[in-house]
Design a protein around this motif. Structure first.
Motif, PDB file in Angstrom:
ATOM      1  N   LYS A   1     -10.757 -18.116   6.976  1.00  0.00           N
ATOM      2  CA  LYS A   1     -10.756 -19.231   7.924  1.00  0.00           C
ATOM      3  C   LYS A   1     -11.197 -18.698   9.271  1.00  0.00           C
ATOM      4  O   LYS A   1     -10.369 -18.327  10.102  1.00  0.00           O
ATOM      5  CB  LYS A   1      -9.375 -19.865   8.000  1.00  0.00           C
TER       6      LYS A   1
ATOM      7  N   ASP B   1     -12.326 -18.218  13.039  1.00  0.00           N
ATOM      8  CA  ASP B   1     -12.192 -18.876  14.341  1.00  0.00           C
ATOM      9  C   ASP B   1     -13.570 -18.971  15.004  1.00  0.00           C
ATOM     10  O   ASP B   1     -13.867 -19.931  15.688  1.00  0.00           O
ATOM     11  CB  ASP B   1     -11.241 -18.089  15.244  1.00  0.00           C
TER      12      ASP B   1
ATOM     13  N   LYS C   1     -19.949 -22.904   9.296  1.00  0.00           N
ATOM     14  CA  LYS C   1     -19.349 -23.756  10.336  1.00  0.00           C
ATOM     15  C   LYS C   1     -19.032 -25.145   9.787  1.00  0.00           C
ATOM     16  O   LYS C   1     -17.984 -25.717  10.076  1.00  0.00           O
ATOM     17  CB  LYS C   1     -20.325 -23.844  11.521  1.00  0.00           C
TER      18      LYS C   1
ATOM     19  N   PHE D   1     -15.915 -24.973   7.785  1.00  0.00           N
ATOM     20  CA  PHE D   1     -14.731 -24.802   8.632  1.00  0.00           C
ATOM     21  C   PHE D   1     -15.010 -25.438   9.995  1.00  0.00           C
ATOM     22  O   PHE D   1     -15.361 -24.752  10.956  1.00  0.00           O
ATOM     23  CB  PHE D   1     -14.395 -23.309   8.799  1.00  0.00           C
ATOM     24  N   PRO D   2     -14.862 -26.761  10.097  1.00  0.00           N
ATOM     25  CA  PRO D   2     -15.261 -27.476  11.312  1.00  0.00           C
ATOM     26  C   PRO D   2     -14.512 -27.050  12.575  1.00  0.00           C
ATOM     27  O   PRO D   2     -15.022 -27.235  13.677  1.00  0.00           O
ATOM     28  CB  PRO D   2     -14.981 -28.941  10.991  1.00  0.00           C
ATOM     29  N   ARG D   3     -13.327 -26.486  12.450  1.00  0.00           N
ATOM     30  CA  ARG D   3     -12.574 -26.065  13.637  1.00  0.00           C
ATOM     31  C   ARG D   3     -13.104 -24.761  14.231  1.00  0.00           C
ATOM     32  O   ARG D   3     -12.763 -24.417  15.356  1.00  0.00           O
ATOM     33  CB  ARG D   3     -11.099 -25.909  13.312  1.00  0.00           C
ATOM     34  N   SER D   4     -13.915 -24.037  13.475  1.00  0.00           N
ATOM     35  CA  SER D   4     -14.460 -22.782  13.992  1.00  0.00           C
ATOM     36  C   SER D   4     -15.552 -23.061  15.016  1.00  0.00           C
ATOM     37  O   SER D   4     -16.150 -24.135  15.032  1.00  0.00           O
ATOM     38  CB  SER D   4     -15.003 -21.920  12.849  1.00  0.00           C
ATOM     39  N   LYS D   5     -15.779 -22.110  15.874  1.00  0.00           N
ATOM     40  CA  LYS D   5     -16.840 -22.202  16.891  1.00  0.00           C
ATOM     41  C   LYS D   5     -18.068 -21.467  16.366  1.00  0.00           C
ATOM     42  O   LYS D   5     -17.965 -20.360  15.854  1.00  0.00           O
ATOM     43  CB  LYS D   5     -16.404 -21.563  18.205  1.00  0.00           C
TER      44      LYS D   5
END
Length: 148
Positions: free
Chosen positions: A92, A94, A113, A116-120
């Protein structure tokens, strides 16, 4: 922090993006982050030569494609990296760091990305590129312009 670096553009010529990705990986690892570098066999050899730990490397297959030329190899490595990004379990990130805007680095990072949409998503941007008339992109004129 969990950081994934995608670097699939390295072939036989070392770019600034490759060197910067290796140096960032070592620096971020020393700062206590968990680093995963998604690359292929030749890229893994390069990263090891720069002092990157083998445990940080996630190697995608694609070496057999190199006998068909640099363009086919780049396509195979990119597709393989995209599939790898969907198969990772327990990862997961970041931050997803594409070592360049070249599609071989950027597309796998983009798919990771999206997974995992919350990652930058961060992309390395460099001021200088080799002109496509140099031999650094391979012998074929078409390959040189496509990869440029």
């Amino acid at each position: 922090m969990n950081i994934v670096i995608t670097n699939h553009s390295y072939d036989t010529v070392i770019s600034g993006g490759d060197v910067i990705a290796a140096e960032f990986a070592k620096c971020w690892k020393n700062s206590g982050n968990v680093i995963t570098i998604a690359t292929h066999e030749a890229g893994a050899r390069f990263f090891r030569s720069r002092g990157v730990e083998t445990s940080m490397l996630a190697i995608t297959p694609g070496a057999a494609s190199e006998r068909f030329g640099i363009l086919i190899a780049a396509i195979v490595k990119t597709i393989s990296a995209i599939f790898q990004s969907f198969s990772w379990r327990g990862l997961k990130p970041d931050i997803v760091f594409a070592s360049s805007w070249m599609w071989t680095d950027f597309l796998p990072a983009l798919f990771l990305k999206m997974r995992f949409p919350r990652s930058k998503l961060v992309v390395g941007c460099y001021l200088l590129l080799s002109h496509p008339n140099t031999k650094s992109y391979g012998a074929s004129t078409l390959n040189r312009w496509i990869l440029w």
